[in-house]
Design an enzyme around this catalytic site. Structure first.
Site, PDB file in Angstrom:
ATOM      1  N   HIS A 105       0.939  -1.169  -0.059  1.00 55.48           N
ATOM      2  CA  HIS A 105      -0.022   0.062  -0.005  1.00 55.48           C
ATOM      3  C   HIS A 105       0.859   1.232  -0.034  1.00 55.48           C
ATOM      4  O   HIS A 105       0.265   2.350   0.238  1.00 55.48           O
ATOM      5  CB  HIS A 105      -0.925   0.058   1.245  1.00 55.48           C
ATOM      6  CG  HIS A 105      -2.209  -1.090   1.382  1.00 55.48           C
ATOM      7  ND1 HIS A 105      -3.183  -0.640   0.682  1.00 55.48           N
ATOM      8  CD2 HIS A 105      -1.952  -2.164   1.713  1.00 55.48           C
ATOM      9  CE1 HIS A 105      -3.975  -1.873   0.877  1.00 55.48           C
ATOM     10  NE2 HIS A 105      -3.307  -2.765   1.408  1.00 55.48           N
ATOM     11  N   LYS A 142      -8.878  13.542   4.965  1.00 52.87           N
ATOM     12  CA  LYS A 142      -7.746  12.460   4.939  1.00 52.87           C
ATOM     13  C   LYS A 142      -6.682  12.521   6.240  1.00 52.87           C
ATOM     14  O   LYS A 142      -6.779  13.375   7.030  1.00 52.87           O
ATOM     15  CB  LYS A 142      -7.277  12.385   3.494  1.00 52.87           C
ATOM     16  CG  LYS A 142      -6.534  13.747   3.277  1.00 52.87           C
ATOM     17  CD  LYS A 142      -5.806  13.838   1.885  1.00 52.87           C
ATOM     18  CE  LYS A 142      -6.936  13.858   0.649  1.00 52.87           C
ATOM     19  NZ  LYS A 142      -6.976  12.632   0.036  1.00 52.87           N
ATOM     20  N   ARG A 143      -6.160  11.548   6.281  1.00 53.66           N
ATOM     21  CA  ARG A 143      -5.033  11.715   7.356  1.00 53.66           C
ATOM     22  C   ARG A 143      -3.995  12.950   6.868  1.00 53.66           C
ATOM     23  O   ARG A 143      -4.019  13.276   5.808  1.00 53.66           O
ATOM     24  CB  ARG A 143      -4.189  10.385   7.525  1.00 53.66           C
ATOM     25  CG  ARG A 143      -4.493   9.157   7.965  1.00 53.66           C
ATOM     26  CD  ARG A 143      -5.154   9.431   9.410  1.00 53.66           C
ATOM     27  NE  ARG A 143      -3.942   9.841  10.396  1.00 53.66           N
ATOM     28  CZ  ARG A 143      -3.497   9.146  11.245  1.00 53.66           C
ATOM     29  NH1 ARG A 143      -3.991   7.925  11.416  1.00 53.66           N
ATOM     30  NH2 ARG A 143      -2.290   9.491  12.195  1.00 53.66           N
ATOM     31  N   LYS A 171       0.381  14.477   1.252  1.00 49.94           N
ATOM     32  CA  LYS A 171      -0.889  14.743   1.003  1.00 49.94           C
ATOM     33  C   LYS A 171      -1.340  16.293   0.789  1.00 49.94           C
ATOM     34  O   LYS A 171      -2.187  16.720   0.245  1.00 49.94           O
ATOM     35  CB  LYS A 171      -2.001  14.201   2.061  1.00 49.94           C
ATOM     36  CG  LYS A 171      -1.712  12.614   2.155  1.00 49.94           C
ATOM     37  CD  LYS A 171      -2.833  12.187   3.054  1.00 49.94           C
ATOM     38  CE  LYS A 171      -2.669  10.566   3.324  1.00 49.94           C
ATOM     39  NZ  LYS A 171      -3.765   9.749   2.386  1.00 49.94           N
ATOM     40  N   THR A 187      -8.783   6.592  -1.801  1.00 44.54           N
ATOM     41  CA  THR A 187      -9.879   6.117  -2.000  1.00 44.54           C
ATOM     42  C   THR A 187     -11.091   7.001  -1.859  1.00 44.54           C
ATOM     43  O   THR A 187     -12.287   7.189  -1.894  1.00 44.54           O
ATOM     44  CB  THR A 187     -10.299   4.913  -1.012  1.00 44.54           C
ATOM     45  OG1 THR A 187      -9.761   4.883   0.391  1.00 44.54           O
ATOM     46  CG2 THR A 187      -9.493   3.616  -1.369  1.00 44.54           C
ATOM     47  N   LYS A 216     -14.793   8.333  -3.352  1.00 42.12           N
ATOM     48  CA  LYS A 216     -15.995   8.435  -2.650  1.00 42.12           C
ATOM     49  C   LYS A 216     -16.582   9.908  -3.044  1.00 42.12           C
ATOM     50  O   LYS A 216     -17.869   9.974  -3.262  1.00 42.12           O
ATOM     51  CB  LYS A 216     -15.768   8.611  -1.179  1.00 42.12           C
ATOM     52  CG  LYS A 216     -15.535   6.958  -0.608  1.00 42.12           C
ATOM     53  CD  LYS A 216     -14.768   7.026   0.920  1.00 42.12           C
ATOM     54  CE  LYS A 216     -14.130   5.868   1.145  1.00 42.12           C
ATOM     55  NZ  LYS A 216     -13.097   5.772   1.927  1.00 42.12           N
TER      56      LYS A 216
HETATM   57  C1  26Q Z   1       4.743   0.882   9.134  1.00 40.84           C
HETATM   58  C2  26Q Z   1       5.841   0.682  10.291  1.00 40.84           C
HETATM   59  C3  26Q Z   1       5.553   0.998  11.602  1.00 40.84           C
HETATM   60  C4  26Q Z   1       4.451   1.359  11.871  1.00 40.84           C
HETATM   61  C5  26Q Z   1       3.318   1.679  11.225  1.00 40.84           C
HETATM   62  C6  26Q Z   1       3.531   1.427   9.957  1.00 40.84           C
HETATM   63  C7  26Q Z   1       2.211   1.737   8.899  1.00 40.84           C
HETATM   64  C8  26Q Z   1       1.047   1.899   9.463  1.00 40.84           C
HETATM   65  C9  26Q Z   1      -0.222   2.264   8.750  1.00 40.84           C
HETATM   66  C10 26Q Z   1       2.422   1.735   7.747  1.00 40.84           C
HETATM   67  C11 26Q Z   1       1.141   2.234   6.702  1.00 40.84           C
HETATM   68  C12 26Q Z   1      -0.043   2.303   7.546  1.00 40.84           C
HETATM   69  C13 26Q Z   1      -1.147   2.689   6.474  1.00 40.84           C
HETATM   70  C14 26Q Z   1      -1.098   2.888   5.236  1.00 40.84           C
HETATM   71  C15 26Q Z   1      -2.173   3.202   4.375  1.00 40.84           C
HETATM   72  O1  26Q Z   1      -3.343   3.573   5.062  1.00 40.84           O
HETATM   73  N1  26Q Z   1      -1.980   3.291   3.219  1.00 40.84           N
HETATM   74  C16 26Q Z   1      -2.944   3.782   2.261  1.00 40.84           C
HETATM   75  O2  26Q Z   1      -3.695   2.624   1.965  1.00 40.84           O
HETATM   76  C17 26Q Z   1      -4.965   3.178   1.104  1.00 40.84           C
HETATM   77  C18 26Q Z   1      -5.467   1.640   0.326  1.00 40.84           C
HETATM   78  O3  26Q Z   1      -4.871   0.927  -0.531  1.00 40.84           O
HETATM   79  C19 26Q Z   1      -4.376   3.654  -0.405  1.00 40.84           C
HETATM   80  O4  26Q Z   1      -5.536   4.274  -0.993  1.00 40.84           O
HETATM   81  C20 26Q Z   1      -3.549   4.933   0.119  1.00 40.84           C
HETATM   82  O5  26Q Z   1      -3.104   5.849  -0.947  1.00 40.84           O
HETATM   83  C21 26Q Z   1      -2.338   4.364   1.002  1.00 40.84           C
HETATM   84  O6  26Q Z   1      -1.758   5.595   1.598  1.00 40.84           O
END
Ligand code: 26Q
Length: 813
Positions: A355, A543-544, A549, A651, A655
């Site tokens: 992702h 969004k986050r 972003k 995503t 929406k």
């Molecule tokens: C990694 C290492 C250590 C701690 C936390 C993490 C971590 C935690 C959450 C890394 C990534 C995430 C979340 C990622 C995420 O939400 N990515 C999003 O995924 C969506 C669904 O595929 C995409 O539409 C977004 O573009 C993408 O940012």
């Protein structure tokens, strides 16, 4: 009962009395919610049992979707919709004096995720059940979901999200299906029939207790399961007697440490303890999930070589990647398979989605940490690495650098993405551009080695939640215009294109949008006491909060608009309301100071009588699924403005499109595929392309300071961050932001793209002045959005990766 309003009312009133000892007259909204939720949960019990029984009897292949996040939000409304009883219940409650919407608001959001990845998992579960696929979720039942955000004096403050406080009406604890998960200990090797046998001794045992949430398909008679695991102490009375727990405080320590495993989504990982806890969570999920899958598989009495024919395991990013060594461990140590056979079974069963390309989000774990916490699992990872590197050494005898580049373990770090690629049969990105970049950059050597493994699956969203439920008026209008076939076949929305120039239809679309805007305006007035003009453009970025972003670019542009209005107060301006909502990771200081800046700008703009009839800025606190459902249907403009190449898919973009907002965006993530359908007439593109961004990263050539020096309006807003004035109350207030741009040379090309962004915004103003034309563009957006239903995405996963089939409930026994 639910198909007959009068019967429903009678049963409902009886239940209220018998369960809560309350009469209708004394009941609170909370009581109504509890009774209604309980009734529905009971009602689906039949179909839930039937679905499970038939999956077992018919031995259909099952897919288990492992994810550290499931951002499911509220379930009541969606469950009513999917069961086809929304109208009966709504009308029945109205007769009893209650508004369903108000009852839905009683339900706490299940915020077991922080953004796109977790919400995608939830949309996928909805599509799986609605399309009659045997597919289940496997996650953690965090006691506290993502923090609740409050804004205090413009700053984000985090409060715990105690979503289970009032008990969850949907979940079912299944104590009899608990499994034990082991941590720590020491591996002992002994010999049995000439082969080594590995036992882990002295380990700490923890119960994983499952809580099941029914996932109800839309008009499908299928109820799948989201199984969430909760950690509980596992104490054998003999251990207490033996003296290990003779001290009360040691017992309490143990209990605390076990319960902390499923306490928080994303424990604070700034300390060693926090990181260890995160690793514990990941293994806890993987081990519990795998044991559970194998327990079900055992009932089929088949050889484990048949596992890939009956089970597909999907890992949502690398967080659950330990399913690979865990499955290997059980197959070898408990089921007696040799390495090669176990490896074949495992890799044919597991598939993986990436992702993100951001290097900081690519997970690694220090060897010593994994070796201590999970000694046997570590041995298996080490062996995987040894074998994989051995293979690479042979193949790339002339290019040894590739071996260290691709190794699973390097510099005492385990690279989880490498582990995932090596240990699974499919690796997919989440949008065409993202997959192309993945194959061409971070994963290039892997793509060269295993080209057949890589594939794209563009993300999608469930149109049931994001259109039918959150924008029911629009959904009904669509039914009146093109019939209801689109509900089961969302691509049929394309038929709406023929209405794009229909004046009556345009007016209906605009009326619905205006009503949605009024509803949001009422919410804003209630929460913040600020009135917003429903005829202004509602321009939304939710969004986050993250640098890539580029919420910063948006707010800098707002500051510029403010300056323009102040310079020429009598000039014409198309009124705009800029709406933001975003949570920042608690330790991400730059993101937090951008939140502060947005709030400061909002305060200045909204209070200035010279400005506030043309411009308003809102920051809505505590962004969540339910807030998204309120905001998105009211948007005219959708901000999808990430630095090209950084947003894997997005995503939210889909929406908004589905709800008729027009996108201002970069050619990033799934925006590219939206643009392919919409073209320049129906989308506002601007900014650098991903190739150009990559070129700058590689060869340099961009100096943010040049833009700052050369574009006076940009210099002016940047200076306003640090020089006391309208937005800066003391010297260098927003120094962190200022430095990120001028000292650290603007990693995300905010200044580079700012001028082209401002021009695209001006084009939006022009377009909005022609309401018919705007409505027509909006209709085209809705029409093209069916392509982004997660139903289409799930069909592709089912066919290309999981090899699972849709079941026929009519054949159910
Ligand atoms: C990694 C290492 C250590 C701690 C936390 C993490 C971590 C935690 C959450 C890394 C990534 C995430 C979340 C990622 C995420 O939400 N990515 C999003 O995924 C969506 C669904 O595929 C995409 O539409 C977004 O573009 C993408 O940012």
């Amino acid at each position: 009962m639910f198909n007959n309003k009068e019967l429903f009312k009678t049963v409902f009133k009886e239940q209220l009395v018998s369960r809560l000892g309350r009469s209708m007259e004394d009941a609170t909204a909370g009581d109504i919610y509890k009774i209604l939720g309980g009734l529905i949960r009971e009602w689906v019990g039949q179909e839930w049992a039937k679905t499970n029984q038939n999956y077992r009897v018919q031995q259909e292949k099952q897919i288990y979707y492992f994810s550290i996040e499931f951002l499911i939000g509220r379930l009541l409304g969606n469950n009513l919709l999917n069961l086809g009883i929304l109208k009966t219940v709504q009308d029945g409650l109205l007769d009893l004096g209650w508004d369903l919407e108000q009852i839905e608001e009683q339900e706490p959001d299940a915020g077991l995720g922080n953004g796109g990845l977790g919400r995608l998992a939830a949309c996928f579960l909805d599509s799986l059940a609605s399309l009659k696929y045997p597919g289940h979720g496997c996650g953690i039942r965090y006691k506290y979901g993502l923090f609740e955000q409050k804004i205090v004096d413009g700053d984000q403050v985090e409060l715990p999200d105690n979503w289970l406080q009032k008990s969850c009406v949907w979940e079912e604890q299944r104590l009899d299906e608990r499994v034990e998960v082991c941590f720590w200990g020491r591996v002992e090797v002994r010999e049995k029939n000439g082969s080594p046998v590995f036992d882990t001794v002295n380990c700490e045992k923890v119960w994983a207790v499952p809580y099941d949430v029914p996932i109800i398909g839309y008009d499908s008679s299928i109820v799948n399961t989201l199984r969430l695991w909760s950690a509980q102490p596992s104490i054998d009375p003999s251990v207490i007697k033996s003296g290990e727990f003779n001290r009360h405080d040691r017992f309490l320590d143990y209990t605390r440490s076990v319960e902390s495993i499923s306490e928080f989504l994303y424990p604070d990982d700034s300390s060693y303890e926090g990181r260890l806890l995160r690793l514990k969570q990941q293994y806890f999920l993987c081990s519990a999930g795998i044991q559970n899958i194998l327990r079900s598989f055992d009932k089929l009495e088949l050889s484990y070589t048949k596992l890939p024919d009956k089970v597909a395991i999907h890992i949502n990013d690398t967080h659950p990647v330990l399913v690979i060594p865990e499955l290997m461990r059980i197959l070898m140590d408990e089921k007696g398979y040799g390495w090669d056979e176990a490896w074949d079974i495992t890799t044919r069963t597991v598939s993986y989605t990436n992702h993100t390309l951001l290097s900081e989000a690519l997970e690694t774990w220090p060897v010593h940490m994994v070796r201590e916490l999970l000694p046997r699992v570590y041995m298996i990872i080490e062996e995987m690495n040894k074998r994989f590197c051995g293979m690479l050494l042979e193949r790339y005898a002339d290019r040894q650098y590739l071996v260290s580049q691709m190794a699973i373990i390097e510099h005492d770090q385990i690279k989880m993405a490498h582990l995932a690629v090596v240990g699974s049969h499919s690796v997919n990105g989440v949008a065409e551009l993202h997959t192309k970049l993945l194959k061409g950059s971070v994963m290039k050597p892997f793509d060269d080695l295993f080209p057949e493994r890589f594939n794209n699956k563009t993300n999608g969203i469930t149109h049931r939640r994001w259109l039918m439920h959150s924008n029911s008026k629009l959904s009904h209008l669509i039914n009146e215009s093109i019939g209801t076939e689109w509900i089961k076949h969302p691509q049929q929305l394309l038929q709406l294109k023929s209405f794009k120039d229909d004046a009556a239809f345009q007016e209906q679309i605009m009326n619905i949008k205006r009503n949605n805007k009024l509803r949001l305006a009422a919410y804003i007035a209630q929460k913040q006491g600020i009135t917003v003009d429903p005829d202004s453009i509602f321009d939304v970025q939710v969004k986050r909060l993250h640098g890539y972003k580029r919420q910063l670019m948006n707010i800098l542009h707002v500051m510029h608009l403010y300056n323009e209005i102040k310079d020429a107060p009598t000039a014409d301006h198309v009124p705009r309301t800029f709406i933001f909502a975003a949570k920042a990771a608690p330790g991400y200081l730059l993101a937090k100071s951008i939140i502060k800046l947005i709030n400061v700008v909002a305060d200045v703009v909204n209070k200035d009588p010279e400005v506030n009839s043309k411009l308003k800025v809102l920051f809505l606190e505590n962004y969540s699924v339910s807030l998204a459902e309120r905001i998105i249907p009211a948007a005219n403009v959708s901000e999808q403005i990430s630095t090209a190449g950084k947003e894997a898919s997005g995503t939210g973009n889909m929406k908004f499109m589905m709800n008729g907002a027009l996108t201002i965006g970069t050619l990033d993530g799934a925006n590219v595929e939206m643009y392919e359908m919409l073209g320049d007439d129906n989308m506002f593109l601007f900014g650098l392309r991903s190739e150009e961004v990559l070129e700058f990263y590689k060869h340099g050539g961009y100096l943010a300071r040049d833009v700052y020096e050369q574009e006076p309006w940009i210099k002016r807003v940047i200076d306003q961050l640090v020089v006391p004035g309208p937005f800066c109350t003391y010297d260098r207030e927003f120094e962190l932001i200022f430095q990120s741009i001028l000292e650290h040379n603007d990693e995300y090309f905010v200044l580079y793209d700012l001028d082209s962004y401002a021009k695209a915004q001006a084009a939006i103003n022009e377009a909005y002045l022609n309401p018919q034309d705007w409505a027509s563009k909006s209709i085209v957006n809705i029409a093209c959005s069916g392509r982004f239903s997660s139903d289409g995405t799930i069909h592709q996963y089912a066919e290309d990766i999981w090899d699972i089939r849709q079941v026929q409930p009519s054949n159910f026994v």
